[in-house]
Structures are given as structure tokens and as C-alpha cells.
Design an enzyme around this catalytic site. Sequence first.
Site, PDB file in Angstrom:
ATOM      1  N   LYS A  19      26.506   3.180  41.296  1.00 56.75           N
ATOM      2  CA  LYS A  19      25.406   2.893  42.187  1.00 56.75           C
ATOM      3  C   LYS A  19      24.263   2.391  41.363  1.00 56.75           C
ATOM      4  O   LYS A  19      23.724   2.951  40.338  1.00 56.75           O
ATOM      5  CB  LYS A  19      24.781   4.022  42.999  1.00 56.75           C
ATOM      6  CG  LYS A  19      23.904   3.552  43.989  1.00 56.75           C
ATOM      7  CD  LYS A  19      23.814   4.616  45.263  1.00 56.75           C
ATOM      8  CE  LYS A  19      22.683   4.147  45.935  1.00 56.75           C
ATOM      9  NZ  LYS A  19      23.076   2.950  46.813  1.00 56.75           N
ATOM     10  N   ASN A  53      22.295   3.008  55.783  1.00 55.00           N
ATOM     11  CA  ASN A  53      23.394   3.785  55.901  1.00 55.00           C
ATOM     12  C   ASN A  53      24.153   3.773  57.262  1.00 55.00           C
ATOM     13  O   ASN A  53      23.540   4.120  58.359  1.00 55.00           O
ATOM     14  CB  ASN A  53      23.100   5.603  55.821  1.00 55.00           C
ATOM     15  CG  ASN A  53      24.459   6.336  55.566  1.00 55.00           C
ATOM     16  OD1 ASN A  53      25.263   6.245  55.969  1.00 55.00           O
ATOM     17  ND2 ASN A  53      24.107   7.092  54.386  1.00 55.00           N
ATOM     18  N   PHE A  54      25.569   3.456  57.197  1.00 52.82           N
ATOM     19  CA  PHE A  54      26.091   3.073  58.659  1.00 52.82           C
ATOM     20  C   PHE A  54      26.997   4.163  59.031  1.00 52.82           C
ATOM     21  O   PHE A  54      27.764   4.009  59.751  1.00 52.82           O
ATOM     22  CB  PHE A  54      26.928   1.640  58.349  1.00 52.82           C
ATOM     23  CG  PHE A  54      26.090   0.690  58.429  1.00 52.82           C
ATOM     24  CD1 PHE A  54      25.573  -0.079  59.676  1.00 52.82           C
ATOM     25  CD2 PHE A  54      25.685  -0.226  57.552  1.00 52.82           C
ATOM     26  CE1 PHE A  54      24.899  -1.002  59.714  1.00 52.82           C
ATOM     27  CE2 PHE A  54      25.079  -1.148  57.451  1.00 52.82           C
ATOM     28  CZ  PHE A  54      24.728  -2.049  58.952  1.00 52.82           C
ATOM     29  N   ARG A 109      33.456  -2.738  46.253  1.00 52.02           N
ATOM     30  CA  ARG A 109      34.069  -1.385  46.923  1.00 52.02           C
ATOM     31  C   ARG A 109      33.694  -1.327  48.487  1.00 52.02           C
ATOM     32  O   ARG A 109      34.788  -1.059  49.162  1.00 52.02           O
ATOM     33  CB  ARG A 109      33.216  -0.029  46.174  1.00 52.02           C
ATOM     34  CG  ARG A 109      33.546   0.432  45.145  1.00 52.02           C
ATOM     35  CD  ARG A 109      32.654   1.451  44.344  1.00 52.02           C
ATOM     36  NE  ARG A 109      31.439   0.654  43.947  1.00 52.02           N
ATOM     37  CZ  ARG A 109      31.006   0.744  42.655  1.00 52.02           C
ATOM     38  NH1 ARG A 109      31.594   1.281  41.859  1.00 52.02           N
ATOM     39  NH2 ARG A 109      29.807   0.063  42.393  1.00 52.02           N
ATOM     40  N   GLY A 142      19.016   4.164  49.336  1.00 54.96           N
ATOM     41  CA  GLY A 142      18.210   3.686  50.323  1.00 54.96           C
ATOM     42  C   GLY A 142      18.175   4.688  51.550  1.00 54.96           C
ATOM     43  O   GLY A 142      17.091   4.880  52.563  1.00 54.96           O
ATOM     44  N   GLY A 157      24.216  -4.157  54.650  1.00 50.71           N
ATOM     45  CA  GLY A 157      24.287  -2.831  54.460  1.00 50.71           C
ATOM     46  C   GLY A 157      23.634  -2.619  52.929  1.00 50.71           C
ATOM     47  O   GLY A 157      23.648  -1.549  52.529  1.00 50.71           O
ATOM     48  N   HIS A 198      25.580  10.270  44.213  1.00 50.65           N
ATOM     49  CA  HIS A 198      26.513   8.859  44.236  1.00 50.65           C
ATOM     50  C   HIS A 198      27.324   8.746  42.998  1.00 50.65           C
ATOM     51  O   HIS A 198      26.924   9.132  42.269  1.00 50.65           O
ATOM     52  CB  HIS A 198      25.733   7.652  44.817  1.00 50.65           C
ATOM     53  CG  HIS A 198      24.967   7.530  46.161  1.00 50.65           C
ATOM     54  ND1 HIS A 198      24.107   8.309  46.606  1.00 50.65           N
ATOM     55  CD2 HIS A 198      25.606   7.075  47.448  1.00 50.65           C
ATOM     56  CE1 HIS A 198      23.995   8.019  47.842  1.00 50.65           C
ATOM     57  NE2 HIS A 198      25.078   7.323  48.328  1.00 50.65           N
ATOM     58  N   HIS A 199      28.184   7.630  43.388  1.00 42.82           N
ATOM     59  CA  HIS A 199      29.065   7.537  42.237  1.00 42.82           C
ATOM     60  C   HIS A 199      28.350   6.829  41.029  1.00 42.82           C
ATOM     61  O   HIS A 199      27.319   6.321  41.378  1.00 42.82           O
ATOM     62  CB  HIS A 199      30.279   6.579  42.805  1.00 42.82           C
ATOM     63  CG  HIS A 199      29.602   5.373  43.464  1.00 42.82           C
ATOM     64  ND1 HIS A 199      29.224   4.066  42.824  1.00 42.82           N
ATOM     65  CD2 HIS A 199      29.344   4.932  44.732  1.00 42.82           C
ATOM     66  CE1 HIS A 199      28.710   3.446  43.650  1.00 42.82           C
ATOM     67  NE2 HIS A 199      28.943   3.824  44.848  1.00 42.82           N
TER      68      HIS A 199
END
Length: 249
Positions: free
Chosen positions: A145, A111-112, A11, A151, A85, A141-142
Amino acid sequence: MTVVVTGASGRMGRTVLDLAAERGVKTIAVSRSETADADTACHPEDLPAVLSEQPADALVDFTVPAASVEFLEACVDTGTPAVIGTTGFDEAELARIDRASERIPVLRAANFARGVQALLALVREAADSLPGYDVELTETHHNGKRDAPSGTATTLLDAIEETTDATERVHGREGRQPRSDGEIGVHVRRAGSVHGEHEVLFAGNDEVLTLTHRAESRRVFAAGALDAAAWLHGRDAGQYTFSEVVEDR
Ligand SMILES: NC(=O)c1ccc[n+]([C@@H]2O[C@H](COP(=O)([O-])OP(=O)(O)OC[C@H]3O[C@@H](n4cnc5c(N)ncnc54)[C@H](OP(=O)(O)O)[C@@H]3O)[C@@H](O)[C@H]2O)c1
């Protein structure tokens, strides 16, 4: 700039490749499948050889912890800066990342999204201003995950614990389980295709404060990771944080 993108059919990998193409960044896609769309593609096993022949400016990794630390070894061998990531590392894997950062620049972030950096600062400020308030964290989250809590949730919990007396993480509640002082309730939801939501609630003194971040697309993470790759290129060996990239603007 040339960036190696691991987990290229995943993804996040696909999103990073799409955004890199939009930005005119050259890519080397690393994938176990042949579906990746990039300037060059290779199988994970061939990455060390490919990097030796065709040096890259950085590697961007959104995969799984076991694969991530293997990719990092290829970066160490070829002096390639690494942006990580991937989330959910165990202690042994984190130690491998520490060792790698003695040889190459490494920037790992759960997390970016730039908004999450602001959320972290706001949560620290709220925790500091509202001593004794109950704190509860909820993340969504989806349904694909793997790690829980996320995180990002763990980073937020660390920040809360550094600032308040609340240090006991209680994951969900069931049956007779009254809240005690010093608890931080942690609630994890996995559903549908949600890209990532984090809410921290402070309650006390007849008032409730909620701070929420919601990622509306994976592109926000891909953009932050590519910004981090550009920022990391040319730096000394060591561990860097995404907040340094954001603060540098
Ligand atoms: N830091 C952030 O801002 C941020 C944002 C979103 C997600 N994440 C994290 O990024 C990671 C990936 O998320 P995602 O949603 O993209 O997951 P995903 O769709 O499952 O993609 C992961 C990809 O990793 C590769 N992979 C899996 N197992 C592997 C193995 N054993 N060896 C080599 N490659 C392997 C596969 O790509 P190929 O089949 O192409 O090899 C797979 O498609 C997760 O840890 C997630 O929590 C972080």
C-alpha cells in the site's frame, strides 16, 4: 452493463474483472500491460478513442491518483459516469475531481465495503456518547500500500473530529511524549497481505470500547464498486457517496 476497469492488472483491477465476469457484466480492461483478461482491452492512452467508439455505462478506477484524474478526463469527454476507489489524492487532484463532477456523475469512496459504512455510523455514535474519552485509531494494510494513513482511516478521523473535541492527530509516538487532551492517536501498520483492518478505540471511565472492521478479501471492495457503478449509471452530473448506494439498498 458494460464497465471500464482501469488498472486492470493491479490487485483491485483483477478482482473487479473476476467479479464482473461472475456477474455477467461486460468489461473493457485498461492496462499498461497485456495481462488483463476482459471482453475488450486497451492501453490507457487509447481509452478516449475506445470510449468514443464503444460507450460504456461506467468506469471503475482503482489505480494511482495521477492516472485516476487522467482517466476522469476521458470520462468527461465521453459522458461516462466514474466510480473512483483510488486513494491518496492531493488538493489539486481533488479539485480536478470536483470540476469533472460538474459535467458527469462521480462517486468516489475510500472504502467500498458495506461494513465500513456501518463502522462510520457506530464511530460517530460512540464519539458522541463518550465525550472526553481518549480516542486511538489503528489501521493495517498489506506491504504494497502506497498511502498512509489509509483513505478509510482519514474518513474515520474526519468523522471523529466532527463529533468530539479531539482534533489533534498524533501519528505514532516516540520518546517522551505523554498523551494530552484533544489528541487522536493514529497508528499505521504495513505487513504481509492484509486486505484492510481499521480499529477505533475509545477509553475512559475505567472502560475500553473498540470498534473494528476487517476486510477478509478484496472481493468486498470490488462488489461495492460494481454496485456503485450500476447505481451511478443514468444519474445527473454531481458527486455521490457510497453511503447513498448502501442506503438505497
Ligand atoms: N476504495 C476502496 O474500497 C479500495 C480498496 C482497495 C484499494 N483501494 C485503493 O485502490 C488503489 C489501487 O490499489 P491496488 O491494491 O489495486 O494497487 P496495485 O495492485 O498497485 O494496482 C494499481 C494499478 O494501477 C495501474 N497504474 C499504476 N500506475 C499507473 C500509471 N501511472 N498510469 C496508469 N495506470 C497505472 C497499474 O495497472 P496496469 O499495470 O494494469 O496499468 C497498477 O497495477 C489504491 O489507491 C488503494 O488504496 C481502494
